[in-house]
Motif scaffolding. Sequence first.
Motif, mmCIF file in Angstrom:
data_model
loop_
_atom_site.group_PDB
_atom_site.id
_atom_site.type_symbol
_atom_site.label_atom_id
_atom_site.label_comp_id
_atom_site.label_asym_id
_atom_site.label_seq_id
_atom_site.Cartn_x
_atom_site.Cartn_y
_atom_site.Cartn_z
ATOM 1 N N PHE A 44 0.824 -1.209 0.000
ATOM 2 C CA PHE A 44 0.000 0.000 0.000
ATOM 3 C C PHE A 44 0.858 1.259 0.000
ATOM 4 C CE2 PHE A 44 -1.770 3.362 2.684
ATOM 5 C CZ PHE A 44 -2.948 3.669 2.019
ATOM 6 N N TRP A 45 1.946 1.255 0.782
ATOM 7 C CA TRP A 45 2.741 2.467 0.958
ATOM 8 C C TRP A 45 3.685 2.746 -0.195
ATOM 9 C CZ3 TRP A 45 1.814 6.316 4.119
ATOM 10 C CH2 TRP A 45 0.925 6.083 5.166
ATOM 11 N N ARG A 46 3.932 1.767 -1.013
ATOM 12 C CA ARG A 46 4.825 1.976 -2.153
ATOM 13 C C ARG A 46 4.224 2.941 -3.178
ATOM 14 N NH1 ARG A 46 6.115 -4.482 -2.730
ATOM 15 N NH2 ARG A 46 7.037 -4.699 -0.650
ATOM 16 N N ALA A 47 2.910 3.091 -3.129
ATOM 17 C CA ALA A 47 2.243 4.001 -4.064
ATOM 18 C C ALA A 47 2.087 5.406 -3.500
ATOM 19 C CB ALA A 47 0.871 3.438 -4.434
ATOM 20 N N VAL A 48 2.458 5.602 -2.238
ATOM 21 C CA VAL A 48 2.324 6.912 -1.595
ATOM 22 C C VAL A 48 3.610 7.711 -1.814
ATOM 23 C CG1 VAL A 48 1.959 8.121 0.594
ATOM 24 C CG2 VAL A 48 0.761 5.961 0.139
ATOM 25 N N ASP A 49 3.477 8.974 -2.134
ATOM 26 C CA ASP A 49 4.624 9.855 -2.370
ATOM 27 C C ASP A 49 5.617 9.736 -1.206
ATOM 28 O OD1 ASP A 49 6.398 11.985 -2.736
ATOM 29 O OD2 ASP A 49 4.851 13.235 -3.659
ATOM 30 N N LYS A 50 6.880 9.435 -1.536
ATOM 31 C CA LYS A 50 7.886 9.168 -0.504
ATOM 32 C C LYS A 50 8.165 10.370 0.383
ATOM 33 C CE LYS A 50 10.993 6.419 1.368
ATOM 34 N NZ LYS A 50 11.473 7.256 2.457
ATOM 35 N N ARG A 51 7.858 11.576 -0.062
ATOM 36 C CA ARG A 51 8.138 12.733 0.788
ATOM 37 C C ARG A 51 7.280 12.743 2.039
ATOM 38 N NH1 ARG A 51 4.639 17.450 -0.627
ATOM 39 N NH2 ARG A 51 3.119 16.738 -2.179
ATOM 40 N N PHE A 52 6.226 11.910 2.045
ATOM 41 C CA PHE A 52 5.326 11.881 3.192
ATOM 42 C C PHE A 52 5.668 10.788 4.204
ATOM 43 C CE2 PHE A 52 2.349 13.851 0.052
ATOM 44 C CZ PHE A 52 2.167 15.055 0.720
ATOM 45 N N TRP A 53 6.598 9.911 3.876
ATOM 46 C CA TRP A 53 6.848 8.817 4.811
ATOM 47 C C TRP A 53 8.306 8.372 4.788
ATOM 48 C CZ3 TRP A 53 8.545 4.105 2.852
ATOM 49 C CH2 TRP A 53 8.298 3.870 1.495
ATOM 50 N N SER A 54 8.709 7.747 5.888
ATOM 51 C CA SER A 54 10.043 7.149 6.023
ATOM 52 C C SER A 54 9.873 5.787 6.674
ATOM 53 C CB SER A 54 10.949 8.000 6.926
ATOM 54 O OG SER A 54 11.061 9.318 6.467
ATOM 55 N N HIS A 55 10.820 4.923 6.419
ATOM 56 C CA HIS A 55 10.833 3.668 7.166
ATOM 57 C C HIS A 55 11.683 3.856 8.410
ATOM 58 C CE1 HIS A 55 11.433 -0.569 8.234
ATOM 59 N NE2 HIS A 55 10.309 -0.776 7.543
ATOM 60 N N ALA A 56 11.307 3.202 9.485
ATOM 61 C CA ALA A 56 11.991 3.376 10.764
ATOM 62 C C ALA A 56 13.459 2.990 10.706
ATOM 63 C CB ALA A 56 11.290 2.557 11.847
ATOM 64 N N HIS A 57 13.847 2.201 9.718
ATOM 65 C CA HIS A 57 15.218 1.735 9.658
ATOM 66 C C HIS A 57 16.047 2.451 8.604
ATOM 67 C CE1 HIS A 57 12.966 -1.585 11.626
ATOM 68 N NE2 HIS A 57 13.925 -1.378 12.497
ATOM 69 N N GLU A 58 15.627 3.659 8.295
ATOM 70 C CA GLU A 58 16.456 4.504 7.435
ATOM 71 C C GLU A 58 16.720 5.812 8.176
ATOM 72 O OE1 GLU A 58 14.289 5.081 3.822
ATOM 73 O OE2 GLU A 58 12.632 6.121 4.769
ATOM 74 N N THR A 59 17.579 6.626 7.622
ATOM 75 C CA THR A 59 17.894 7.907 8.246
ATOM 76 C C THR A 59 16.664 8.814 8.215
ATOM 77 O OG1 THR A 59 20.204 7.722 7.581
ATOM 78 C CG2 THR A 59 19.395 9.921 8.140
ATOM 79 N N ILE A 60 16.305 9.364 9.367
ATOM 80 C CA ILE A 60 15.154 10.265 9.470
ATOM 81 C C ILE A 60 15.611 11.553 10.141
ATOM 82 C CG2 ILE A 60 12.838 10.602 10.421
ATOM 83 C CD1 ILE A 60 12.508 7.570 10.470
ATOM 84 N N ASP A 61 15.284 12.666 9.544
ATOM 85 C CA ASP A 61 15.611 13.970 10.123
ATOM 86 C C ASP A 61 14.497 14.356 11.091
ATOM 87 O OD1 ASP A 61 16.416 16.482 10.786
ATOM 88 O OD2 ASP A 61 16.361 17.304 8.745
ATOM 89 N N PHE A 62 14.597 13.860 12.324
ATOM 90 C CA PHE A 62 13.552 14.129 13.306
ATOM 91 C C PHE A 62 13.488 15.604 13.685
ATOM 92 C CE2 PHE A 62 13.881 9.536 13.901
ATOM 93 C CZ PHE A 62 12.549 9.182 14.063
ATOM 94 N N ALA A 63 14.615 16.295 13.612
ATOM 95 C CA ALA A 63 14.604 17.725 13.933
ATOM 96 C C ALA A 63 13.701 18.487 12.982
ATOM 97 C CB ALA A 63 16.024 18.278 13.891
ATOM 98 N N ALA A 64 13.590 18.016 11.743
ATOM 99 C CA ALA A 64 12.728 18.676 10.763
ATOM 100 C C ALA A 64 11.244 18.466 11.056
ATOM 101 C CB ALA A 64 13.058 18.178 9.360
ATOM 102 N N LEU A 65 10.948 17.543 11.996
ATOM 103 C CA LEU A 65 9.553 17.259 12.350
ATOM 104 C C LEU A 65 9.095 18.075 13.559
ATOM 105 C CD1 LEU A 65 9.536 13.384 11.841
ATOM 106 C CD2 LEU A 65 8.829 15.162 10.234
ATOM 107 N N ARG A 66 9.965 18.950 14.045
ATOM 108 C CA ARG A 66 9.572 19.815 15.166
ATOM 109 C C ARG A 66 8.325 20.621 14.784
ATOM 110 N NH1 ARG A 66 11.476 22.463 19.692
ATOM 111 N NH2 ARG A 66 13.409 21.245 19.654
ATOM 112 N N ALA B 161 8.995 7.974 20.369
ATOM 113 C CA ALA B 161 9.679 8.715 21.428
ATOM 114 C C ALA B 161 10.680 9.710 20.859
ATOM 115 C CB ALA B 161 10.379 7.740 22.371
ATOM 116 N N GLU B 162 11.395 9.292 19.817
ATOM 117 C CA GLU B 162 12.373 10.192 19.204
ATOM 118 C C GLU B 162 11.684 11.427 18.633
ATOM 119 O OE1 GLU B 162 16.431 11.000 18.216
ATOM 120 O OE2 GLU B 162 15.588 9.333 19.373
ATOM 121 N N ALA B 163 10.547 11.219 17.962
ATOM 122 C CA ALA B 163 9.813 12.353 17.398
ATOM 123 C C ALA B 163 9.317 13.286 18.504
ATOM 124 C CB ALA B 163 8.640 11.847 16.565
ATOM 125 N N LEU B 164 8.809 12.711 19.583
ATOM 126 C CA LEU B 164 8.329 13.523 20.703
ATOM 127 C C LEU B 164 9.458 14.338 21.319
ATOM 128 C CD1 LEU B 164 6.064 10.781 22.277
ATOM 129 C CD2 LEU B 164 5.227 12.993 21.448
#
Length: 480
Positions: free
Chosen positions: A202-224, A242-245
């Motif tokens: 299902f998620w492979r059809a969703v624009d990647k800019r809206f999602w990340s997989h937990a096991h890749e690099t995620i810029d959590f600071a950008a989610l402030r 917890a990291e996002a919070l």
Amino acid sequence: MTDIFDDRIDHGPRSLEALEARLARDLDLLTLPPADWVPPQDGALDVAIIGAGMAGLTAAFALRKVGISNIRLFDRAPPGREGPWATYARMETLRSPKTLTGPALGLPNLTFRAWYEAQFGRVAWETLHRIPRLQWLEYLTWYRRVTNPPVENGTALTGLTGDADGVTLDLAGPEGARRVRARRVILANGRDGLGGPFIPPFWRAVDKRFWSHAHETIDFAALRGKTVAVLGAGAGAVDNAAEALEQGAAKVYMLVRRAELPRINKGLGAGHPGNVLAFHTLTDEQRWAYNQYIAETGVPAPHNSMLRCSRHANFALLTRCPIEAAEPEGGRLRLRTGRGTVTVDHVVLATGFAVDWAQRPELAEIARHTLLWRDRFTPPGQENSEFALHPYLGADFEFLERTPGAAPWLNRVHAFNFAAVLSHGKVTGDIPGISAGAERLADSITAALFTEDYDHHWQRLIDFATPELLGDEWTEAEGF
């Protein structure tokens, strides 16, 4: 309980220098490592190990403990970044109890506890709840230094094939592309060693800019200041929430398909020597049932990890909440769930890993020839289970041919990674059983190399001519 203030108790070394001296003394008393006994063969390695994280380091030292030292480890990460600990692992502490001896291979002064107490003392150990994640990485860095395996960092496996006499590895590293020959290969390449992150179709059809997989690099600071949804029910989902919070997300939803969050870690119920040492001797049906049951019941996040999230007022956990649709809306993502609609800025998929051969092109020849569980055994109705694509491994962690004779080199490659769990249980990557798995692997490779070189060892026996008696230790009797 141990009296930590009793002066009669040996509190152990008070520095890493003293600990390393004691470890060296242990190895000397045990005559370890023994002298090399495997004859060299045309410049080939006896064993090449892909991965220099915990599994690779433990396998390497287990081999050296049985006199196999013509080995080399290759890891694509830079030094100190091997494994998940400084990358996608986001827990505060390890999930395993601190008392587990991990990769120590039976040597008390090689344990995390010995390393910790040498620096911080017995009192600090007694009060420690669980091992901080990055401190575990520091310990593994020390483990590598004191066991001193030959590691080439920044070097990736790009291809693997072979013949009846050995395996050929294609590698890409700082000096460019090259080929290395080895008699045996160990794939100690982690939880994603035979695949990668599991992305629901299902998620492979969703624009990647809206999602990340937990096991890749995620810029959590950008989610402030943003609204984040984390999909999943396990420890990885909790860690990422917890990291996002903690990085200042305005709202974090943890969306769970299950009716309730798993509460009991069934895997702990199997944490005894019988299961660790003998799981691979069970029938196919029994091994499948064990793994399937644990997967279906789910593995809960640790107590302290869950509290890390729930102490934030802007955290919301929703069970019975499958995602039914995801649609962009004004630069955000509108999620239609089983409990209503929510609009978020980003989604983190904490959906784990999968054995997915397409994500590992360097293993294409293994994928083409190896026997899978679906070729050997799947229970009725479970033909589409995630376990069906796992390799069906032999007793020595070796890959087996799907068609006998098609790839005579395949049984020279050993899967010492997470994909071995269905065949061998949790002895190839998890802290509780890693020493037992590495020792069994080393024993099996010892047997294979010895039998392959039988003619050499037979001739060595025939040629051995060091006398024990010189002839002057006695006088022949006369008169008979």
